[in-house]
Design an enzyme around this catalytic site. Sequence first.
Site, PDB file in Angstrom:
ATOM      1  N   ASP A 472       0.830  -1.210   0.000  1.00  0.00           N
ATOM      2  CA  ASP A 472       0.000   0.000   0.000  1.00  0.00           C
ATOM      3  C   ASP A 472       0.866   1.262   0.000  1.00  0.00           C
ATOM      4  OD1 ASP A 472      -2.298   1.534   0.092  1.00  0.00           O
ATOM      5  OD2 ASP A 472      -3.128   0.529   1.848  1.00  0.00           O
ATOM      6  N   ASN A 474      -0.125   5.321   1.067  1.00  0.00           N
ATOM      7  CA  ASN A 474      -1.295   6.101   1.457  1.00  0.00           C
ATOM      8  C   ASN A 474      -1.106   7.612   1.563  1.00  0.00           C
ATOM      9  OD1 ASN A 474      -3.600   4.433   1.575  1.00  0.00           O
ATOM     10  ND2 ASN A 474      -2.650   3.317   3.254  1.00  0.00           N
ATOM     11  N   ASP A 542     -10.917   2.050  -3.188  1.00  0.00           N
ATOM     12  CA  ASP A 542     -11.456   1.842  -1.838  1.00  0.00           C
ATOM     13  C   ASP A 542     -12.980   1.876  -1.863  1.00  0.00           C
ATOM     14  OD1 ASP A 542      -9.174   1.381  -0.420  1.00  0.00           O
ATOM     15  OD2 ASP A 542      -8.887   3.452   0.236  1.00  0.00           O
TER      16      ASP A 542
HETATM   17  C1  GLA Z   1      -5.743   2.015   2.237  1.00  0.00           C
HETATM   18  C2  GLA Z   1      -6.253   0.821   1.441  1.00  0.00           C
HETATM   19  C3  GLA Z   1      -7.325   0.091   2.218  1.00  0.00           C
HETATM   20  C4  GLA Z   1      -6.767  -0.335   3.548  1.00  0.00           C
HETATM   21  C5  GLA Z   1      -6.243   0.872   4.322  1.00  0.00           C
HETATM   22  C6  GLA Z   1      -5.541   0.449   5.591  1.00  0.00           C
HETATM   23  O1  GLA Z   1      -6.654   3.012   2.316  1.00  0.00           O
HETATM   24  O2  GLA Z   1      -6.738   1.239   0.200  1.00  0.00           O
HETATM   25  O3  GLA Z   1      -7.774  -1.018   1.492  1.00  0.00           O
HETATM   26  O4  GLA Z   1      -5.754  -1.278   3.351  1.00  0.00           O
HETATM   27  O5  GLA Z   1      -5.310   1.597   3.531  1.00  0.00           O
HETATM   28  O6  GLA Z   1      -5.038   1.522   6.273  1.00  0.00           O
END
Ligand code: GLA
Length: 722
Positions: A472, A474, A542
Amino acid sequence: MSIQFQGGVFKLETRSTSYHIKITDQAYLMHLYYGAKIGDADVSCLFPRAERSFSPNPAGYPGRDFSLDTLPQEYSGSGAGDFRLSSLAAGHGAVDLHYVRHRIVVGKPALAGLPSCCAAPGGVETLELELEDPVSGLCVRLLYGVYEADDFFTRSAVIVNRGAAPLTLHRAMSFCLDLPAEPWQLLGLPGAWARERQPERQPLRHGVQGFGSKRGASSHQHNPFFALCAPHTTEHSGPAYGFGLVYSGSYACLVEQDQFDTVRCVMGIQPEGFSWSLGPGEAFYTPEAVLAFSRQGLNGMSQIFHRAVRTHLCRGPWAHRRRPILVNNWEATYFDFDEQKLLALARRAAELGVELLVVDDGWFVGRSSDTSSLGDWSEDPAKLPRGLAGLAEALAETGLALGLWIEPEMVSPASELYRRHPDWCLHQPGRPATTGRDQLVLDLSRKDVRDHVWQQIDSLLQKAPISYLKWDMNRHLTEVGSALLPPERQGEAAHRYMLGVYELMERLFKHYPQVLVENCSGGGGRFDLGMLHYSPQIWASDDTDALERAKIQYGTSYCYPLSCMGCHVSAVPNHQTGRVTSLKARGDTALWGQLGYEMDLALLTEEETAQVRRQCEFYKRFAPVLHAGAFYRLPLPGAPGQLAWGVLSADQRQIFVFHMAPAAQANAPVRLLKLPFAAPGLRYRETSSGCCFQGTTLRYAGIALPPHPGDCVTTLLHFQAQ
Ligand code: GLA
């Protein structure tokens, strides 16, 4: 031979396209043609020379009827008489590129440190054209990969400093393509977090238009893909060009319609904030781009991309293998879980046909919310008293494999790693660091930082049998600077960061090819061709609301195949939109990508349990056929908001169809959905109703979509040839 050189003209051919380049008398590389196959024809006559006021003539040219400002070119320079978009800018002077030599290579050289399409399988030839600016010694090697059988080209440029003094690049685009004056329309995939890749098509106007990213990631906001098509191009017919950049960092895609209505496209690393210092003898590799053309409309173009991705970009044992159905605990538990909860979820999931449990964010020490602990990648003993190894062992008893979420590029200020190495994040001296989701970005341009991150990943994979990793990312990059680069080289940090990410991902791929990696960046924030070289699937968004998800998958399909879309069924009311949709609608939508569940499966009713079992069975049986077939978007004119698509299996004997009616309508008309790809000579049986149809009926008359009461109603059909 897919590349020929005759009379100063290079002729590149794929199964149904031609690409012609001419060396002019003045040694400029002129773009003659790219489009449907034209054979050997000499098309130079399409470019009559004319004197154009305010379009200057190159030094030494004896007349006024030749100007770089009007010449269609393969790679534009700057400051030497072409006032349109430049492909290359270096130092403080002009860049005026002349052809010097060429080479035709069987196969395809790899691009140092960058993802690119592989040569095998199927024959590939590469044309290398070398250009030089005689004053500065700047040399450009243009690479054209010709994928004859799969009908596409790749392009990239290698910039070499052949001069005696160092040079600074300010702009180094991957390719330039000049198209003739026609009323082109531009299709892009803008979006936002949880609203990725929403197709937008508009006519070109005069001047420069375009999009890109300055975020250090390809981003949710714009995707590094665009198409150019004619006003009459539909999904099924008409000319369509597609351009996709094999890169995951900041990029620019620029299109200019000039004074004579001709169109120039350039695409590559985002020039804003970029510089690269090139010492004598050094080379700079630009990312690769994939170029496709089809006369079979946008579907034809997309199918070329889908094949290119599946066959030449995705690698490793998972590229063509059916992926496991997974259950991910994120939306089921968020941070509130422990081994007991995970095992309960796993036991229930196993009964339904699920094959892998992904432990999402929150498994590592100190991580009880998204405000801390990134960088400290060791199990939280309160949640996992037996560690990941113990969890994997217990999971094995349920029959499920273990998958793990990790965000290796980041560090939380509230973490042990940050306390020990505050200088390891991207930063600029004297500037406070901007946070995003309370986290900072590790400086992966540094080898010492990458070695540390690798050691963390490696030790996790050593200590437990982890068969899947969700990688990931973010937040986006700010104050992009590296402590190890001198002030004059700080413009290199963003691209060096990206090269660092690729280097880490390559280590992961080389050392653990059997680990299935799913890429993620807050959903589909790095859904690009670059990432697909390291991970054959990407979490599409998401947003798992069936209706919104169907739109995202529809938009994603313009460039990317179904096999690379991670798609989950989640709980209702949906956590992103609050909408309640049926389990059928959520399943029917998710079944087209790599299937997963992201909900508390203990809450399913008996009927829903049976439904999930059926979904898992359908996926296990059909996913390989579905993902290897030809994908068609099926527009329904007159039914705004309704979505439909279909797949024709590689052997043409199976057809799969999806339809979504978003909103209930009183007394609604019956819509007919035509399947123009059905094989005319075959007779198909729809497997759930048992009704039989001639291929020609499906093609020309269609199937009826009777109105159903309710919002967000989906239809999933499967036809089998008799
Ligand atoms: C991101 C991902 C989610 C999840 C969160 C966890 O937003 O897209 O699917 O894994 O992080 O913090």
